[in-house]
Design a protein around this motif. Structure first.
Motif, PDB file in Angstrom:
ATOM      1  N   LEU A  50      30.123  -2.049  35.384  1.00 19.18           N
ATOM      2  CA  LEU A  50      30.227  -2.604  34.039  1.00 19.18           C
ATOM      3  C   LEU A  50      31.535  -2.147  33.399  1.00 19.18           C
ATOM      4  N   ILE A 104      27.721   4.652  33.685  1.00 24.66           N
ATOM      5  CA  ILE A 104      28.057   4.768  32.278  1.00 24.66           C
ATOM      6  C   ILE A 104      29.466   5.303  32.081  1.00 24.66           C
ATOM      7  N   TRP A 233      37.849  -4.514  20.956  1.00 26.84           N
ATOM      8  CA  TRP A 233      36.731  -4.226  21.870  1.00 26.84           C
ATOM      9  C   TRP A 233      35.550  -5.157  21.655  1.00 26.84           C
ATOM     10  N   PRO A 278      27.711 -12.212  13.626  1.00 30.27           N
ATOM     11  CA  PRO A 278      27.553 -10.967  14.386  1.00 30.27           C
ATOM     12  C   PRO A 278      26.091 -10.567  14.562  1.00 30.27           C
ATOM     13  N   VAL A 279      25.281 -10.792  13.524  1.00 31.44           N
ATOM     14  CA  VAL A 279      23.868 -10.432  13.600  1.00 31.44           C
ATOM     15  C   VAL A 279      23.174 -11.273  14.669  1.00 31.44           C
ATOM     16  N   GLY A 282      24.287 -10.150  18.118  1.00 27.04           N
ATOM     17  CA  GLY A 282      23.642  -8.884  18.453  1.00 27.04           C
ATOM     18  C   GLY A 282      22.190  -9.075  18.835  1.00 27.04           C
ATOM     19  N   PHE A 285      21.877 -10.426  22.239  1.00 27.61           N
ATOM     20  CA  PHE A 285      22.141  -9.310  23.138  1.00 27.61           C
ATOM     21  C   PHE A 285      20.860  -8.508  23.385  1.00 27.61           C
ATOM     22  N   VAL A 286      20.218  -8.095  22.282  1.00 30.60           N
ATOM     23  CA  VAL A 286      19.016  -7.256  22.385  1.00 30.60           C
ATOM     24  C   VAL A 286      17.919  -8.003  23.143  1.00 30.60           C
ATOM     25  N   VAL A 289      18.666  -8.162  26.883  1.00 32.64           N
ATOM     26  CA  VAL A 289      18.480  -6.889  27.573  1.00 32.64           C
ATOM     27  C   VAL A 289      16.992  -6.572  27.721  1.00 32.64           C
TER      28      VAL A 289
ATOM     29  N   ILE B  43      21.469   7.791  28.482  1.00 33.74           N
ATOM     30  CA  ILE B  43      22.166   6.584  28.032  1.00 33.74           C
ATOM     31  C   ILE B  43      23.295   6.975  27.081  1.00 33.74           C
ATOM     32  N   VAL B  44      24.278   6.083  27.022  1.00 37.01           N
ATOM     33  CA  VAL B  44      25.339   6.251  26.026  1.00 37.01           C
ATOM     34  C   VAL B  44      24.918   5.456  24.805  1.00 37.01           C
ATOM     35  N   PHE B  46      25.547   3.477  22.047  1.00 34.17           N
ATOM     36  CA  PHE B  46      26.611   2.687  21.429  1.00 34.17           C
ATOM     37  C   PHE B  46      26.343   2.489  19.941  1.00 34.17           C
ATOM     38  N   LEU B 102      22.628   1.330  32.442  1.00 35.74           N
ATOM     39  CA  LEU B 102      23.628   0.503  31.766  1.00 35.74           C
ATOM     40  C   LEU B 102      22.981  -0.406  30.725  1.00 35.74           C
ATOM     41  N   TYR B 103      21.734  -0.805  30.980  1.00 31.79           N
ATOM     42  CA  TYR B 103      21.070  -1.680  30.017  1.00 31.79           C
ATOM     43  C   TYR B 103      20.828  -0.959  28.694  1.00 31.79           C
ATOM     44  N   LEU B 105      22.939   1.107  27.379  1.00 27.26           N
ATOM     45  CA  LEU B 105      24.218   0.974  26.684  1.00 27.26           C
ATOM     46  C   LEU B 105      24.316  -0.414  26.050  1.00 27.26           C
ATOM     47  N   LEU B 106      23.952  -1.451  26.825  1.00 25.53           N
ATOM     48  CA  LEU B 106      24.052  -2.819  26.313  1.00 25.53           C
ATOM     49  C   LEU B 106      23.101  -3.035  25.134  1.00 25.53           C
ATOM     50  N   LEU B 107      21.911  -2.478  25.229  1.00 26.40           N
ATOM     51  CA  LEU B 107      20.941  -2.630  24.130  1.00 26.40           C
ATOM     52  C   LEU B 107      21.481  -2.001  22.854  1.00 26.40           C
ATOM     53  N   PHE B 109      24.523  -1.430  22.136  1.00 27.19           N
ATOM     54  CA  PHE B 109      25.678  -2.212  21.675  1.00 27.19           C
ATOM     55  C   PHE B 109      25.197  -3.384  20.819  1.00 27.19           C
ATOM     56  N   GLY B 110      24.171  -4.092  21.320  1.00 27.66           N
ATOM     57  CA  GLY B 110      23.605  -5.203  20.552  1.00 27.66           C
ATOM     58  C   GLY B 110      23.080  -4.727  19.203  1.00 27.66           C
ATOM     59  N   LEU B 111      22.404  -3.587  19.215  1.00 26.79           N
ATOM     60  CA  LEU B 111      21.869  -3.033  17.963  1.00 26.79           C
ATOM     61  C   LEU B 111      22.994  -2.729  16.977  1.00 26.79           C
ATOM     62  N   LEU B 113      25.837  -4.210  16.735  1.00 26.73           N
ATOM     63  CA  LEU B 113      26.289  -5.485  16.161  1.00 26.73           C
ATOM     64  C   LEU B 113      25.350  -5.936  15.049  1.00 26.73           C
ATOM     65  N   VAL B 114      24.044  -5.838  15.320  1.00 33.52           N
ATOM     66  CA  VAL B 114      23.061  -6.303  14.340  1.00 33.52           C
ATOM     67  C   VAL B 114      23.152  -5.467  13.060  1.00 33.52           C
ATOM     68  N   GLU B 116      25.555  -3.424  11.912  1.00 36.76           N
ATOM     69  CA  GLU B 116      26.819  -3.560  11.183  1.00 36.76           C
ATOM     70  C   GLU B 116      26.941  -4.949  10.563  1.00 36.76           C
ATOM     71  N   SER B 229      32.766   1.813  13.499  1.00 35.73           N
ATOM     72  CA  SER B 229      32.892   0.937  14.665  1.00 35.73           C
ATOM     73  C   SER B 229      34.083   1.288  15.546  1.00 35.73           C
TER      74      SER B 229
END
Lengths: 308, 296, 401
Positions: A50, A104, A233, A278-279, A282, A285-286, A289, B43-44, B46, B102-103, B105-107, B109-111, B113-114, B116, B229
């Motif tokens: 990734l 990671i 980013w 953006p919301v 996001g 995305f959630v 996943v 996990i990282v 984000f 990794l998922y 991290l992606l989760l 990241f999505g959070l 975005l939501v 912010e 951010s």
């Protein structure tokens, strides 16, 4: 097999008439992002790595191509090529550093190095900093066809993006692609079989960066500008979303994902929901996943497998 | 004197070093939280930057709506953010048990975005003002520069938090469980320790640290939706440099990177935004596991 | 001839030719796109207030011009040039938008100028400040309406130097506007016999100015010029107070401040600051009457940018009404030939380089005790004649002037 060929012919025909039905700039945006996502998928889907810094290659090439066309006055094709090669070179440096770590760590290192590139582009003189690099000439394709016409430009962009996509397909089906997948599934086994793991990973990473660069450079020609948005980013996150939504590790998934995301952004941007983009991104995305990790194409493939 | 020799006004040199120490304090508290979370959940996070922002907003609303001042916010805001973290862990992150990290991290990241995106939508991107607490207004003139009391307090507070966290993890029973959970969660569960609860608490504590950093930042920067951010990426680089191995490593690296950044601002201002990333690249070549990390 | 051209342009032109059959108004409707910052740094000084001002201009026209309805489109460019350029292109190509208004921040204005030039459409710039918009970067169809960095430099810069502030250090926003402002003020300072000791460029937008304030302190300059705007300016002033910049004997010159910035800072912090503005609500009966209407609609007093949006949109609509056409060249010619006379400007002249020349005001922020009520913020020190503020046309480096 013949069914498949018919489908391909139909898809090509649709791509040929599309600019007469849909706003061509919008189509070209989708094409550029489709190539970007397909290139990105090469290392995520087939290499299992990734990268969270692909905006650096996309946006970096956008700037370099813009500079090459505007200041050096290179022909359009050559400008795009220069952008792609520069992205590939930077990808080689990042790759050398990043492939020392996995998972990671790999994601964080690529992200951090991309952020470094972002700060470089923000302060470098030729990028115009916060103003962006504007007024990039579109020029002529092969010195003959005037690209200021949107329809002509569309076919030019289509040719580039299809070409890039074919390179991805070829790479995936080659022995190199097989090794890459073997490595993703079981790295120790690949090592014990005598493959030079680091070299294979690096090669895949450089190829992915170069094609991402070609996509970014082409985007510069379409919009006639390169800006910080391309190297930010958030752009790296966007390409992850496109790939994830469409289906990681499938050939058509990233292309479809790019189409859906770009279309969604465009539709929402002009409506009352513009502040929610953006919301909404996001949230997708959630959901992807949590419940939808195979993506659209992955789910369809699974469905077909179950039904037959 | 050294500064005079180099032709740099001492005011500038010491001033930027001190400012570097202050930004280092934020790096330290944030990377500490990331290290705690990484240790337990692998996990990282984000969403760390978004939760840092949430801490600043929490203190803003505590003041505007409930009239609770800065000192109250210093206690309450981290608890609120920690509670939000516990909800995130219980209802979202836990569902990812067993899939690639990794998922996670992606989760997150999505959070990010939501969270912010929601704050930008409702409060605009330019941010809201938060006053400096009365007791810390003004400052002291050290001769070479004028130091606002509030900035000095931030450094002190960060050091206290780092030492406390170190004590919690290295010297208490809970800490021992947490470290054991990092090493071998299955075995720890077999000993009758409630590992899922421990995981939830670790995540809650990690993001509470982010919330605390947000409260500390509120009077310095505007309370703005995107305040975390870009910061979070620098913190990621700090974490890579320090390695994920030790609590102290995260804190020390954070402070040190802030100082180095401050020094760069004096000698080569153009490079100050990138210096941490360059150091990261060098560390990766020499010690891929990070300065304080264990080789994986 | 025009029909032939459009037909040749391709299939998408079909819709256009149908519209062109009605009168002189293309596609039967006049569309004005307000492209502005709706939520970020400049949303207070432009933003929804600018949209409201444009809507007021349309309403005062009765909603129609030359028999065609007027439509306002709005979009948020988030201060990003690429978003602005894409939106402008899409509006011109897909929505047949006739002109664009507001366009705050220079990077946006520059990007939109590029598109407006290609498409031969009118751009009415109110919010962006850089003087290059009517110099090297000028376009034949662009009008820079409300103010520019040169006028600010002449107003504030020369006033400060005359009071003894003869050595300067700049905190400059790192984009075209900040650079233009710094360049223009430096020229004025040096012409008046002062010196410029240096500058720190800060990212846009910034929230923590401490590091830059320290550099300004170390420079030893008498005056620290803030070549930035909006939230950046207010944050810089706050950091300067926190680190005792003014207490240690240096003074601050805010080169671009809007009434909303003064409102946000409060008179306690802002009192005594001198600034240059193109409009103030409390100048005369006409400005008070219009501003009151604006206040009732939005809840704030208008900034010069918002007042400028109203004035520019009305002048544009007057041009369409008088000529009965929304053809770009026809309307541009009318707008140049006829002076602007409304509450915003008296005898305002649109020059061939796109500059709208009108009087500017050097004002001083009142102290809390001087202020008689809400929004009573400025004392007008001097009216700067348009010619002095903007310089003669011969000075302009616009190639198409």
């Amino acid at each position: 097999m013949t069914n498949r060929n018919i489908l391909i012919v139909l898809a090509l025909a649709a791509l040929m008439v599309a600019p007469f039905v849909v706003y061509p700039i919008f189509l070209m945006k989708i094409l550029c992002f489709a190539l970007f996502a397909a290139a990105f998928n090469l290392i995520l889907g087939y290499g299992g790595l990734l990268s969270f810094g692909h905006a650096a290659y996309f946006g970096g090439a956008a700037y370099i191509c813009g500079h090459a066309l505007k200041v050096w006055g290179l022909p359009t094709e050559l400008g795009i090529l220069v952008g792609g090669l520069a992205a590939g070179a930077f990808g080689a440096v990042v790759g050398l550093l990043a492939i020392r770590r996995q998972g990671i760590y790999f994601a964080m290192i690529t992200l951090a190095l991309a952020q470094m590139a972002f700060f470089f582009f923000i302060s470098a003189d030729f990028t115009g900093g916060e103003n962006g690099l504007q007024g990039v000439p579109r020029g002529y394709a092969l010195g003959l066809f005037d690209l200021s016409n949107n329809i002509t430009l569309y076919y030019f962009v289509l040719a580039i993006c299809l070409g890039g996509f074919l390179i991805v397909v070829r790479a995936v089906h080659s022995p190199f692609g097989q090794v890459l997948r073997a490595l993703r599934d079981n790295e120790d086994r690949a090592i014990s079989l005598g493959y030079d793991v680091e070299r294979v990973k690096l090669l895949a990473f450089v190829l992915s960066a170069t094609l991402s660069g070609i996509a970014g450079a082409t985007k510069t020609v379409v919009f006639q500008l390169a800006s910080l948005t391309d190297v930010n980013w958030h752009m790296s996150g966007e390409v992850v979303l496109m790939t994830l939504l469409g289906g990681v590790g499938t050939l058509l998934g990233p292309v479809l994902g790019a189409g859906v995301v770009v279309a969604l952004q465009n539709t929402l941007a002009s409506g009352p929901l513009s502040a929610w983009v953006p919301v909404i991104m996001g949230t997708i995305f959630v959901i992807c996943v949590l419940a939808f990790r195979r993506g659209i194409v992955g789910e369809i493939n699974a469905l077909i497998k179950r039904s037959f | 004197m050294l500064a005079d020799l180099l032709g740099i006004p001492p005011q500038l040199l010491f001033g930027q070093l001190l400012l570097g120490l202050i930004s280092g304090a934020f790096y330290a508290v944030l990377s500490l939280g990331l290290a705690v979370i990484f240790g337990m959940l692998n996990i990282v996070n984000f969403a760390h930057g978004a939760l840092y922002m949430l801490g600043a907003f929490a203190s803003y609303f505590l003041l505007k709506i409930l009239g609770i001042n800065y000192w109250g916010a210093l206690i309450l805001a981290p608890i609120i953010v920690g509670a939000a973290g516990i909800v995130i862990e219980r209802f979202l992150l836990r569902r990812l048990a067993g899939v690639d990290h990794l998922y996670g991290l992606l989760l997150t990241f999505g959070l990010a975005l939501v969270i912010e995106g929601l704050f930008v939508k409702f409060f605009g991107a330019s941010g809201l003002p938060y006053p400096t607490p009365e007791a810390l207004k003004g400052g002291v003139n050290l001769g070479f520069m004028f130091v606002p009391w509030y900035r000095a307090w931030v450094v002190v507070a960060a050091v206290i938090v780092c030492v406390f966290t170190w004590w919690l993890f290295e010297r208490t029973k809970v800490g021992a469980y947490l470290r054991a959970g990092t090493e071998n969660p299955t075995l720890l569960q077999a000993f009758g320790v409630n590992v899922p609860l421990l995981t939830t608490l670790a995540y809650g504590y990690g993001v509470a640290l982010a919330g605390l950093a947000g409260v500390l930042a509120a009077p310095i920067t505007q309370v703005a939706p995107l305040m975390g951010s870009n910061l979070i990426i620098t913190v990621f680089a700090v974490v890579v440099i320090g390695g994920m191995g030790s609590i102290m490593g995260a804190a020390v690296t954070g402070l040190a990177m802030g100082m180095i950044e401050g020094l760069t601002k004096v000698f080569w201002p153009e490079a100050s935004a990138t210096v941490i990333f360059v150091i990261m690249a060098i560390v990766l070549v020499i010690r891929p596991a990070g300065l304080f990390g264990r080789t994986a | 001839m025009k029909m032939l051209k459009t037909l040749a342009a391709g299939v998408s032109a079909l819709a256009l030719t149908v519209g062109a059959a009605q009168a002189q108004i293309s596609d039967g409707v006049v569309k004005i796109g307000v492209l502005t910052d709706m939520a970020a740094t400049y949303s207070d000084l432009a933003g929804s207030g600018a949209v409201a001002a444009a809507e007021m201009a349309v309403a005062d026209f009765g909603g129609t011009v030359a028999g065609a309805p007027i439509e306002i489109l709005t979009a948020d460019h988030q201060n990003k040039a690429d978003i602005a350029a894409n939106k402008a292109r899409e509006w011109f190509e897909n929505e047949n938008v006739d002109s664009l208004a507001e366009l705050v921040t220079t990077s946006v204005a520059l990007a939109v100028f590029e598109i407006a030039k290609q498409q031969n459409k009118i751009a009415l710039v109110s919010g962006a400040a850089s003087s290059p918009l009517t110099n090297d970067a000028c376009i034949p169809t662009g009008i820079h309406y409300t103010y520019n960095t040169r006028a600010l430099a002449v107003g504030t810069g020369s006033a400060v130097v005359k009071e003894g502030g003869d050595s300067w250090y700049f905190l400059t926003a790192n984009y075209a506007f900040g650079e233009a402002l710094q360049r223009d003020v430096s020229a004025v300072v040096e012409a008046e016999g002062g010196t410029v000791l240096g500058a720190s460029k800060h990212p846009f937008p910034s929230s923590d100015f401490s590091s830059f304030v320290l550099q300004a302190q170390a420079s030893g300059a008498k005056v620290v010029g803030l070549a930035n705007a909006g939230a950046d300016t207010t944050n810089a002033i706050k950091a300067a107070n926190e680190f005792g910049l003014v207490a240690s004997g240096q003074s601050l010159a805010a080169l671009l401040m809007f009434i909303t910035d003064v409102h946000a800072l409060g008179l306690d912090t802002a009192q005594g600051i001198q600034l240059t503005t193109g409009f103030y609500w409390d100048l005369n009966d006409e400005t008070r009457a219009w501003s009151q209407k604006f206040f009732e609609k939005t809840g704030t007093m208008p900034t010069m940018v918002q007042a400028g949006v109203y004035s520019s949109v009305s002048h544009y609509l007057k041009g369409i009404e008088a000529t009965g056409s929304d053809d770009t060249d026809t309307v541009m010619a009318w707008m140049r030939a006829n002076p602007v006379n409304d509450f915003f400007a008296k005898g305002g002249e649109i020059r061939t380089d796109g500059r709208m020349v009108h009087d500017m005001y050097l004002v001083k922020v009142k102290s809390p005790s001087e202020s008689k009520g809400p929004w009573d913020y400025y004392e007008v020190l001097r009216t700067i004649p348009g010619e002095e503020a903007y310089g003669p046309l011969s000075e302009s480096t616009c190639p198409t002037k």
